[in-house]
Scaffold this motif. Structure first.
Motif, PDB file in Angstrom:
ATOM      1  N   VAL A 189       0.847  -1.200   0.000  1.00 58.71           N
ATOM      2  CA  VAL A 189       0.000   0.000   0.000  1.00 58.71           C
ATOM      3  C   VAL A 189       0.882   1.249   0.000  1.00 58.71           C
ATOM      4  N   ARG A 190       1.931   1.234   0.823  1.00 58.09           N
ATOM      5  CA  ARG A 190       2.844   2.384   0.891  1.00 58.09           C
ATOM      6  C   ARG A 190       3.473   2.664  -0.473  1.00 58.09           C
ATOM      7  N   GLU A 191       3.820   1.601  -1.197  1.00 59.09           N
ATOM      8  CA  GLU A 191       4.489   1.762  -2.496  1.00 59.09           C
ATOM      9  C   GLU A 191       3.536   2.181  -3.610  1.00 59.09           C
ATOM     10  N   ASN A 192       2.238   1.897  -3.446  1.00 58.44           N
ATOM     11  CA  ASN A 192       1.334   2.038  -4.591  1.00 58.44           C
ATOM     12  C   ASN A 192       0.097   2.898  -4.385  1.00 58.44           C
ATOM     13  N   VAL A 193      -0.412   3.011  -3.146  1.00 53.75           N
ATOM     14  CA  VAL A 193      -1.772   3.520  -2.940  1.00 53.75           C
ATOM     15  C   VAL A 193      -1.809   4.683  -1.955  1.00 53.75           C
ATOM     16  N   SER A 194      -2.549   5.744  -2.318  1.00 52.12           N
ATOM     17  CA  SER A 194      -2.920   6.796  -1.367  1.00 52.12           C
ATOM     18  C   SER A 194      -4.436   6.883  -1.332  1.00 52.12           C
ATOM     19  N   MET A 195      -4.958   7.473  -0.256  1.00 48.10           N
ATOM     20  CA  MET A 195      -6.417   7.563  -0.137  1.00 48.10           C
ATOM     21  C   MET A 195      -6.830   8.948   0.336  1.00 48.10           C
ATOM     22  N   VAL A 196      -7.913   9.437  -0.236  1.00 48.67           N
ATOM     23  CA  VAL A 196      -8.526  10.698   0.190  1.00 48.67           C
ATOM     24  C   VAL A 196      -9.888  10.341   0.789  1.00 48.67           C
ATOM     25  N   PHE A 197     -10.095  10.718   2.051  1.00 47.34           N
ATOM     26  CA  PHE A 197     -11.282  10.312   2.801  1.00 47.34           C
ATOM     27  C   PHE A 197     -12.366  11.393   2.751  1.00 47.34           C
ATOM     28  N   GLN A 198     -13.546  11.042   3.278  1.00 46.49           N
ATOM     29  CA  GLN A 198     -14.620  12.037   3.401  1.00 46.49           C
ATOM     30  C   GLN A 198     -14.183  13.156   4.346  1.00 46.49           C
ATOM     31  N   GLN A 199     -13.651  12.759   5.494  1.00 43.99           N
ATOM     32  CA  GLN A 199     -13.103  13.732   6.446  1.00 43.99           C
ATOM     33  C   GLN A 199     -11.641  13.942   6.079  1.00 43.99           C
ATOM     34  N   PHE A 200     -11.138  15.125   6.298  1.00 44.19           N
ATOM     35  CA  PHE A 200      -9.863  15.496   5.693  1.00 44.19           C
ATOM     36  C   PHE A 200      -8.670  14.858   6.406  1.00 44.19           C
ATOM     37  N   ASN A 201      -8.860  14.508   7.720  1.00 47.10           N
ATOM     38  CA  ASN A 201      -7.811  13.820   8.475  1.00 47.10           C
ATOM     39  C   ASN A 201      -6.474  14.564   8.470  1.00 47.10           C
ATOM     40  N   LEU A 202      -6.540  15.884   8.540  1.00 46.13           N
ATOM     41  CA  LEU A 202      -5.307  16.672   8.652  1.00 46.13           C
ATOM     42  C   LEU A 202      -4.975  16.849  10.142  1.00 46.13           C
ATOM     43  N   TYR A 203      -3.684  16.970  10.443  1.00 48.59           N
ATOM     44  CA  TYR A 203      -3.266  17.207  11.832  1.00 48.59           C
ATOM     45  C   TYR A 203      -3.433  18.687  12.153  1.00 48.59           C
TER      46      TYR A 203
END
Length: 245
Positions: free
Chosen positions: A80-94
């Motif tokens: 997953v680290r090598e291939n995939v990113s995800m954008v969620f409904q909630q922004f999940n920013l720090y």
């Protein structure tokens, strides 16, 4: 079919939560650079399907292949680290970190880039989403639409081959939806494999190479946007589209 030819392949994927059979024998392939949009009513299994693609949800049975490798609990993190990113409904920013820090933290911690390279990459993608001038701001100083655009830039900073979008505009005020969709439309011109769960039919019509309609945990119909919006065959698909178009 040659698994290596596909960026994503789901084989007979089932997912059960307690008494709920959420996914029922889902078979799906996504080719490199393809833009796949998944539509369907709430509870149809759309988000669970996309979350199985990076093992955020582990299938109860079936296989998930990413870029020619089968995902398992042991290798999931690496693949997953090598291939995939995800954008969620909630922004999940720090909230306690600047926008720049939010974008550079993962690439630096995972030793994918030096600090200098990570910051250069972050500025590049903030520019892509039109927010380079907000690099030193904090998430709470941004609108919902701007925060979601930052979340997309963060996904791009990982230089992933695949980006999964799980209803990225559903938590936004209506007037902010288009600014996020505009960024996604620009991204769709790149050779990134995109899988998007959305209710935004105008976006699906403009961007999708292929649309899948899900209901009751199954893929009920798939085809080009032209097929869906002019010649849908499945009665359940027609009923769904008649309510939202």
């Amino acid at each position: 079919m040659d698994k290596e030819a596909n960026m994503i392949k789901l084989v007979n994927v089932n997912k059960v939560f307690g008494d709920l059979h959420v996914l029922k024998d889902v078979n799906l392939t996504v080719k490199e650079g393809e833009k796949l949009v998944i539509i369907g009513p709430s509870g149809s299994g759309k988000s669970t399907t996309i979350r199985c693609m990076n093992f955020l949800e582990k299938p109860t049975s079936g296989e998930v292949w990413i870029n020619g490798e089968q995902l398992t609990s042991k290798n999931r993190t690496r693949i997953v680290r090598e291939n995939v990113s995800m954008v969620f409904q909630q922004f999940n920013l720090y909230p306690h970190m600047t926008i720049l820090k939010n974008l550079t933290m993962a690439p630096i911690m995972l030793k994918l880039m030096s600090k200098k390279e990570a910051e250069e990459t972050a500025y590049k993608y903030l520019d892509v989403v039109g927010l380079k001038h907000k690099a030193d701001a904090y998430p709470t100083m941004l609108s919902g639409g701007q925060q979601q655009r930052v979340a997309i830039a963060r996904a791009l900073c990982m230089k992933s081959k695949i980006i999964l979008f799980d209803e990225p505009t559903s938590a936004l005020d209506p007037e902010m939806v288009q600014e996020v969709l505009d960024v996604m439309i620009r991204l769709s011109k790149e050779n990134i494999t995109m899988v998007v769960v959305t209710h935004e039919m105008g976006f699906a019509r403009e961007v999708a190479d292929r649309i899948i309609f899900m209901d009751d945990g199954r893929i009920q119909e798939e085809g080009t946007p032209e097929h869906f919006f002019q010649d849908a065959q499945n009665e359940r698909t027609k009923e769904f589209l008649s309510k939202i178009l």
